[in-house]
Each structure stands twice: as structure tokens, then as C-alpha cells.
Scaffold this active site. Sequence first.
Site, short mmCIF file in Angstrom:
data_model
loop_
_atom_site.label_atom_id
_atom_site.label_comp_id
_atom_site.label_asym_id
_atom_site.label_seq_id
_atom_site.Cartn_x
_atom_site.Cartn_y
_atom_site.Cartn_z
N GLY A 33 19.47 58.03 88.47
CA GLY A 33 20.93 58.61 87.71
C GLY A 33 20.87 56.72 87.15
O GLY A 33 20.25 57.17 86.71
N CYS A 34 22.43 56.83 86.90
CA CYS A 34 22.95 55.87 86.20
C CYS A 34 21.91 54.22 86.50
O CYS A 34 21.21 54.48 87.92
CB CYS A 34 24.08 54.81 86.48
SG CYS A 34 24.38 53.66 85.69
N PHE A 35 20.64 53.58 85.26
CA PHE A 35 19.95 52.87 86.00
C PHE A 35 20.69 51.85 86.32
O PHE A 35 19.50 50.55 87.11
CB PHE A 35 18.55 52.30 84.60
CG PHE A 35 19.62 52.72 83.37
CD1 PHE A 35 21.13 52.15 83.11
CD2 PHE A 35 19.12 53.49 81.87
CE1 PHE A 35 21.87 51.67 81.75
CE2 PHE A 35 19.92 53.73 80.83
CZ PHE A 35 21.39 52.69 80.39
N PRO B 55 19.94 51.52 90.45
CA PRO B 55 18.54 50.86 90.98
C PRO B 55 17.88 50.22 90.38
O PRO B 55 17.38 49.16 91.25
CB PRO B 55 17.57 52.67 90.26
CG PRO B 55 19.05 53.36 89.90
CD PRO B 55 20.00 52.47 89.76
#
Length: 184
Positions: A54-56, A59
Site C-alpha cells: 500500500g502507501c509506502f 510500511p
Amino acid sequence: MLSNGLPARVSAMNDNDVTLDLNHELAGKHLTFDVTLLAWTPAERLLKATFGAGCFWGPELAFMRVPGVVATEAGYSQGSVEEPSYEQVCSGSTGHAEVVQVTYDPEQVTYRQLLDDFWGRHDPTSLNKQGNDTGTQYRAGIYTHTQEQLDEATEYLQEKRVSMPGVKIVTELEPIKMYYKAED
């Protein structure tokens, strides 16, 4: 790693001085202060792993906190356009996924441990969507750098499929291609 817990990369060293890259807001300014070097990791020992979840930003922060991870970088991979911008990637026209590239010391954290951390931070059943983020750039993926990583990740995904009968896992598994660092 510095005694204050910040990661640092040695960019130059001689008998009297060590120049550190701290990626800090004061970078480029000449500062003098005492630090204690807690760990020395030779660069040739470090490995890379790349994950799309998903959006970096989320993570990336999670991987920053994993002991043995010495650096993280938000970027784009698996697309067809060189040096894509954030806007291009978000348009869905480049084929890139938002990813986190992790540089790690395999003597402190294994690739399997990174796979476990990645697995716990994404929904492997959600196609082109993680949380509230929707689009092909938010797809889940494991993007390998070596044949050993590909073999281990293949085995890992097979174990997950066996442990989740009746569930369709859509997490991609491919060798990394077309990786570019995201803009700041």
C-alpha cells in the site's frame, strides 16, 4: 548505529576523523560532537529487500523499527516508465507499485523475518487496495533481488496458502524491476 539510536552511514574515514551521513535536517553543516559507535556493519554484508504494502510511508516506518534494518527508502517499482513522478504513479498509467526498499544486515535479521513483518502489515487478499488506499500502485508485492530471495518467498507464500485454505492470496511475487526512489 549511534548511541542515540539513530542510524548513520560512514561516508568517509581516516585515522582522525569519521564523516557520517545522518540524513538529518542539519546535513551539510559542519558540526562537531562526540558520539559512540555501537555497531559497525561492513557495506558488503548488507542486502536489499523490497516490499509493496500500500502507501509506502506506513510500511517504511515499520521497517525502520526492525532491528537489523539499517536503511529504508520509499520508491516505485514494477512499472514501465523511467523516473516516474508521484503524480504519474498515482494516475495508474505507469504500472508502478509504491514500495519500500529495505537494506538489512542478514546477521541481525533474516529475510524470513522481514517476510513475517511484511505479512503482518498488509492484507494479502485485497487486490490493488490496502486500507483506504485504492489503485494499482497500492498493490501488495514481494519483489526479490536474488534467486535465494525468490525461492524463499515462493516457499513462504506456499506455506501461507496452505495455512489459509479457501482464501485467495493476491500478493505479487516477482523479481524487482524498474525501481526508482520516490521524491522527497
